[in-house]
Scaffold this motif. Sequence first.
Motif, mmCIF file in Angstrom:
data_model
loop_
_atom_site.group_PDB
_atom_site.id
_atom_site.type_symbol
_atom_site.label_atom_id
_atom_site.label_comp_id
_atom_site.label_asym_id
_atom_site.label_seq_id
_atom_site.Cartn_x
_atom_site.Cartn_y
_atom_site.Cartn_z
ATOM 1 N N ASP A 166 70.247 30.427 58.955
ATOM 2 C CA ASP A 166 69.393 30.041 60.089
ATOM 3 C C ASP A 166 68.833 31.274 60.788
ATOM 4 N N LEU A 167 69.730 32.257 61.017
ATOM 5 C CA LEU A 167 69.293 33.451 61.759
ATOM 6 C C LEU A 167 68.366 34.330 60.932
ATOM 7 N N VAL A 168 68.491 34.242 59.603
ATOM 8 C CA VAL A 168 67.553 34.979 58.747
ATOM 9 C C VAL A 168 66.123 34.542 59.088
ATOM 10 N N ILE A 169 65.969 33.246 59.394
ATOM 11 C CA ILE A 169 64.643 32.738 59.755
ATOM 12 C C ILE A 169 64.348 32.994 61.233
ATOM 13 N N ALA A 170 65.290 32.634 62.112
ATOM 14 C CA ALA A 170 65.025 32.719 63.559
ATOM 15 C C ALA A 170 64.917 34.171 64.047
ATOM 16 N N ASN A 171 65.667 35.093 63.447
ATOM 17 C CA ASN A 171 65.649 36.484 63.920
ATOM 18 C C ASN A 171 64.700 37.385 63.143
ATOM 19 N N SER A 172 64.583 37.156 61.835
ATOM 20 C CA SER A 172 63.776 38.068 61.002
ATOM 21 C C SER A 172 62.397 37.490 60.700
ATOM 22 N N ALA A 173 62.355 36.297 60.095
ATOM 23 C CA ALA A 173 61.057 35.730 59.685
ATOM 24 C C ALA A 173 60.148 35.502 60.885
ATOM 25 N N VAL A 174 60.742 35.340 62.068
ATOM 26 C CA VAL A 174 59.924 35.087 63.265
ATOM 27 C C VAL A 174 58.954 36.246 63.530
ATOM 28 N N TYR A 309 61.495 27.109 64.772
ATOM 29 C CA TYR A 309 62.358 25.911 64.796
ATOM 30 C C TYR A 309 61.900 24.867 63.778
ATOM 31 N N THR A 310 60.582 24.774 63.552
ATOM 32 C CA THR A 310 60.113 23.840 62.518
ATOM 33 C C THR A 310 60.551 24.347 61.137
ATOM 34 N N ALA A 311 60.557 25.657 60.952
ATOM 35 C CA ALA A 311 61.036 26.217 59.674
ATOM 36 C C ALA A 311 62.525 25.901 59.483
ATOM 37 N N LEU A 312 63.284 25.901 60.578
ATOM 38 C CA LEU A 312 64.711 25.548 60.462
ATOM 39 C C LEU A 312 64.872 24.084 60.071
ATOM 40 N N ASP A 313 63.999 23.214 60.610
ATOM 41 C CA ASP A 313 64.007 21.801 60.187
ATOM 42 C C ASP A 313 63.694 21.705 58.690
ATOM 43 N N SER A 322 55.340 19.465 58.937
ATOM 44 C CA SER A 322 54.175 19.781 59.781
ATOM 45 C C SER A 322 54.619 20.501 61.053
ATOM 46 N N ILE A 323 53.761 21.396 61.509
ATOM 47 C CA ILE A 323 54.029 22.158 62.738
ATOM 48 C C ILE A 323 53.101 21.625 63.827
ATOM 49 N N HIS A 324 53.689 21.236 64.966
ATOM 50 C CA HIS A 324 52.881 20.664 66.050
ATOM 51 C C HIS A 324 52.946 21.549 67.290
#
Length: 334
Positions: A166-174, A309-313, A322-324
């Motif tokens: 999760d953090l790989v996405i929330a901390n790095s990919a962001v 957060y949508t990527a985490l979903d 979809s991203i809203h």
Amino acid sequence: MTVNVGLIGCGIMGTDHAAILNRMVAGARLVAVQDAFAQRAESLAARLTGLHVHATPEALIADPNVHAVVVASADDSHAGYVLACIRAGKPVLCEKPLAASNDACREIVAAELAYGKRLVQVGFMRRFDPGYVTMRDTLRSGSLGKPIFLHCVHRNKIAPDYITSDLVIANSAVHEMDVARFLLDEEFAAVTVISARASRLSSQRQPQFVVLETVAGVVVTVEISPDAQYGYDVQGELVCEDGSMSLAPVPNVTLRKAGHSGFVVEEDWRTRFADAYRLQACAWIEAIQTGRPTGSSAWDGYAASVTAYTALDALKSRQRTSIHLEARPALYDQ
Ligand SMILES: NC(=O)c1ccc[n+]([C@@H]2O[C@H](COP(=O)([O-])OP(=O)(O)OC[C@H]3O[C@@H](n4cnc5c(N)ncnc54)[C@H](O)[C@@H]3O)[C@@H](O)[C@H]2O)c1
């Protein structure tokens, strides 16, 4: 006008912000510090002259000698301090993420809209990296035609133990999510996440491959490898109708040794993006002095949060998701 800055959070990033503001930015002076772990603030004050150590973040924000605030504390504390700065009418440079939830980001945007002008800059420093700035300027010149693909690579040498998938996405990919919005100047419509097999170095996180689609149909790919071993490596290639452009390696020497010739790879993000952090601080101080805000706004912080957060979903569901985003208020039009 000299801008007196107060710093909340005196860990790795806070200490770097302090050094940059004190030594490298004309027109800025660090005057006050605070940390939940008081010893850290005191030890920073012992190394730099003229710093007042505050007992609480609220006292630092209320200090009339503090004109502007840097927030470099833990992620879940950012929103409260940013809202307090807006209430006090003080500009704030908040380390990413802007807040720990989409709702908290919305609350900050609403507070800034009610205040009537931008006070918040989010520390997405890549917007000041000379390579990304050149790519954006070149794209805007029209000489390469329209963008088609943006390929991003984000590799850490070895991530700390607490880093999960999760953090790989929330901390790095962001970071890629924000810089892609900066380069392409448009929003994302959908995201898909594919997990690769875990490295033998860590069973608790997997390298991730994120595919983002923009509203206009540009496809952005992001490889995030948290345990690449050989160093910290960020790559970016923008493929357009009439050519492509890539970030060049940052070191400006070629090393030849023991049968090899090539570039040294940086150890971590602080050296790789040293110029970007310095230029970000210079631009923030200049924006305060001129009243012309710059960098990643509260809205950009909100957009990055919704995208992450949508990527985490999407990571959980294994579905294209979809991203809203809400409609962007006029205050955030460039
Ligand atoms: N822009 C970037 O490239 C980048 C890179 C790394 C970290 N960050 C962000 O910067 C922030 C700080 O990261 P770091 O690596 O310096 O962490 P760190 O743990 O080294 O430092 C955080 C400091 O904040 C203090 N702190 C924690 N909660 C607090 C609170 N509620 N009030 C006051 N002080 C508090 C801690 O005692 C610590 O000294 C984080 O939000 C992180 O996500 C951004």
